[in-house]
Design an enzyme around this catalytic site. Sequence first.
Site, PDB file in Angstrom:
ATOM      1  N   ASP A 212       0.817  -1.227   0.000  1.00  0.00           N
ATOM      2  CA  ASP A 212       0.000   0.000   0.000  1.00  0.00           C
ATOM      3  C   ASP A 212       0.845   1.269   0.000  1.00  0.00           C
ATOM      4  OD1 ASP A 212      -2.246  -1.710   0.264  1.00  0.00           O
ATOM      5  OD2 ASP A 212      -1.876  -1.806   2.417  1.00  0.00           O
TER       6      ASP A 212
ATOM      7  N   GLY B 101      -4.193  -4.310  -4.578  1.00  0.00           N
ATOM      8  CA  GLY B 101      -5.190  -3.358  -5.049  1.00  0.00           C
ATOM      9  C   GLY B 101      -4.428  -2.101  -5.434  1.00  0.00           C
ATOM     10  N   HIS B 102      -4.199  -1.920  -6.717  1.00  0.00           N
ATOM     11  CA  HIS B 102      -3.401  -0.777  -7.159  1.00  0.00           C
ATOM     12  C   HIS B 102      -4.322   0.346  -7.621  1.00  0.00           C
ATOM     13  CE1 HIS B 102       0.380  -3.476  -7.650  1.00  0.00           C
ATOM     14  NE2 HIS B 102       0.001  -3.303  -6.402  1.00  0.00           N
TER      15      HIS B 102
ATOM     16  N   LYS C  21       2.188   2.073  -5.185  1.00  0.00           N
ATOM     17  CA  LYS C  21       2.893   1.536  -6.365  1.00  0.00           C
ATOM     18  C   LYS C  21       2.110   1.800  -7.650  1.00  0.00           C
ATOM     19  CE  LYS C  21       2.996  -2.518  -4.401  1.00  0.00           C
ATOM     20  NZ  LYS C  21       2.678  -2.193  -3.014  1.00  0.00           N
TER      21      LYS C  21
ATOM     22  N   GLN D 224       2.282  -5.982  -3.072  1.00  0.00           N
ATOM     23  CA  GLN D 224       2.589  -6.046  -1.630  1.00  0.00           C
ATOM     24  C   GLN D 224       3.904  -5.301  -1.350  1.00  0.00           C
ATOM     25  OE1 GLN D 224       1.691  -9.487  -3.059  1.00  0.00           O
ATOM     26  NE2 GLN D 224      -0.306  -8.547  -2.874  1.00  0.00           N
TER      27      GLN D 224
HETATM   28  P1  IMP Z   1      -2.611 -12.797   1.858  1.00  0.00           P
HETATM   29  O1  IMP Z   1      -1.638 -12.263   0.876  1.00  0.00           O
HETATM   30  O2  IMP Z   1      -4.042 -12.544   1.477  1.00  0.00           O
HETATM   31  O3  IMP Z   1      -2.364 -14.240   2.194  1.00  0.00           O
HETATM   32  O4  IMP Z   1      -2.417 -11.996   3.246  1.00  0.00           O
HETATM   33  C1  IMP Z   1      -1.235 -12.122   4.022  1.00  0.00           C
HETATM   34  C2  IMP Z   1      -0.844 -10.790   4.649  1.00  0.00           C
HETATM   35  O5  IMP Z   1      -0.429  -9.902   3.631  1.00  0.00           O
HETATM   36  C3  IMP Z   1      -1.992 -10.079   5.381  1.00  0.00           C
HETATM   37  O6  IMP Z   1      -1.444  -9.377   6.480  1.00  0.00           O
HETATM   38  C4  IMP Z   1      -2.503  -9.086   4.360  1.00  0.00           C
HETATM   39  O7  IMP Z   1      -3.125  -7.971   4.955  1.00  0.00           O
HETATM   40  C5  IMP Z   1      -1.197  -8.692   3.678  1.00  0.00           C
HETATM   41  N1  IMP Z   1      -1.391  -8.249   2.293  1.00  0.00           N
HETATM   42  C6  IMP Z   1      -1.625  -9.012   1.217  1.00  0.00           C
HETATM   43  N2  IMP Z   1      -1.725  -8.259   0.118  1.00  0.00           N
HETATM   44  C7  IMP Z   1      -1.534  -6.991   0.494  1.00  0.00           C
HETATM   45  C8  IMP Z   1      -1.475  -5.751  -0.217  1.00  0.00           C
HETATM   46  O8  IMP Z   1      -1.605  -5.666  -1.438  1.00  0.00           O
HETATM   47  N3  IMP Z   1      -1.253  -4.644   0.543  1.00  0.00           N
HETATM   48  C9  IMP Z   1      -1.049  -4.704   1.881  1.00  0.00           C
HETATM   49  N4  IMP Z   1      -1.086  -5.834   2.578  1.00  0.00           N
HETATM   50  C10 IMP Z   1      -1.320  -6.978   1.891  1.00  0.00           C
END
Ligand code: IMP
Length: 425
Positions: A13, A40-41, A16, A225
Amino acid sequence: MANTVIIGSQWGDEGKGKIVDMLAATSDVVVRFQGGNNAGHTIAVNGKQTILHTIPSGILHDGKTCLIGNGVVLDPFVFLQETDSLAENGLDVSPRRLGISHKTHLILPYHVALDRAREAYKAGGKIGTTGRGIGPCYEDKVSRIGLRASDLANPDLVRTKVRQALLEKNVLLQSLYKAEPLDPDKVIDQVLGIADRITPYLTDVSGVIQESMRMGKKILWEGAQGVHLDVDHGTYPFVTSSNTVSGCASTGTGVGPNNLDRIIGIAKAYTTRVGSGPFPTELNDATGDFLREQGHEFGATTGRPRRCGWLDAVILRESARLCGLTEIALTKIDVLRNLPVLKICVDYRYKGQRIEYPPQGENALAEVEPIYEELPGFSEDISTCKHFDGLPSNVQKYIQRLEALTQVRIAYVSVGPDREQTIIR
Ligand code: IMP
């Protein structure tokens, strides 16, 4: 412009989408290399906001080739929803310019069901996943039972793989997690029902990138991420299931690492995190609320409020060495306006020692104490600033201090959500 990799250098977040969108204008090919629709971009063009979860952000620029690499996990149903909605807005999302690697693993309904059931089942220690099936899909990839995009061209293989997968997963869902099992025939029908819409997108992503480079075209790798959510280097186990560091741009698209020229780490001027896990500079006070409100810090994918805190230079220093950052793009510095004092965490105190990098070991980051330096704040509106020299001196000082602390040049400063609100140094 050289070939460029964009990665998030905090916990995701960082903004990017905006920087990728900006650099896409001078690139020819934009490719995603890891993660899935947990991302989520958000991109704002002329005040209109678009959130992309799966499709590379370059899609908003006419004529750019957009690719989904082998390192990504793709929810084909979400992919089609996204192409439909972009097409409704007049964008070309045809296979002429959008491709999916044959080797990309598919997120299927049972991955989503398992992700959610598992999180719901945990009493404590929840990771706080996005519930999009990311972890279970990567698990199947590594267990060598996953369904890949190319399998969609082979209905018998789809039937066999889905049946086999559900033998095991339904036991878990029903007996352990006390959740509803999935009917294999229904899942097979769902998957085969969209196969004909996905297979035209199948592409030799590695081949297209190599050929494009041979023709002198420029490639932009779009990370998702952030470094500290990396499954190896992040705050394990509170991480995502992919490698988010720059090296994955190579493995996740099938291109030698010597082709990655610039590695730009996106860093927010403060820090946020969604989900569980250690966060040394977190602010559970009025300043944290101020950052959340002013920065609209609510998840682009899940809508969850983000945890907010001061800028952590230790985290960024670690990202610089893990990824070989050549530059930083600093975003959302405008959000800090009107805070009388700005704090930067310059080092940690850990077991009585002052340290410059995060300590090793599970959850060791939860035991550090941030050592802060205070800088004066600013009250001027900087949202229309076009040049570094035009920024108030306190903003310049903040940026220069971060450069000194990370030893990485800050090449871009974003002063607002729109494409135009970016200072290029
Ligand atoms: P997962 O990727 O859905 O398995 O989530 C694992 C961890 O990564 C959790 O803490 C999510 O909140 C975090 N996470 C996954 N994708 C994002 C992202 O795009 N932005 C911020 N945090 C993310």
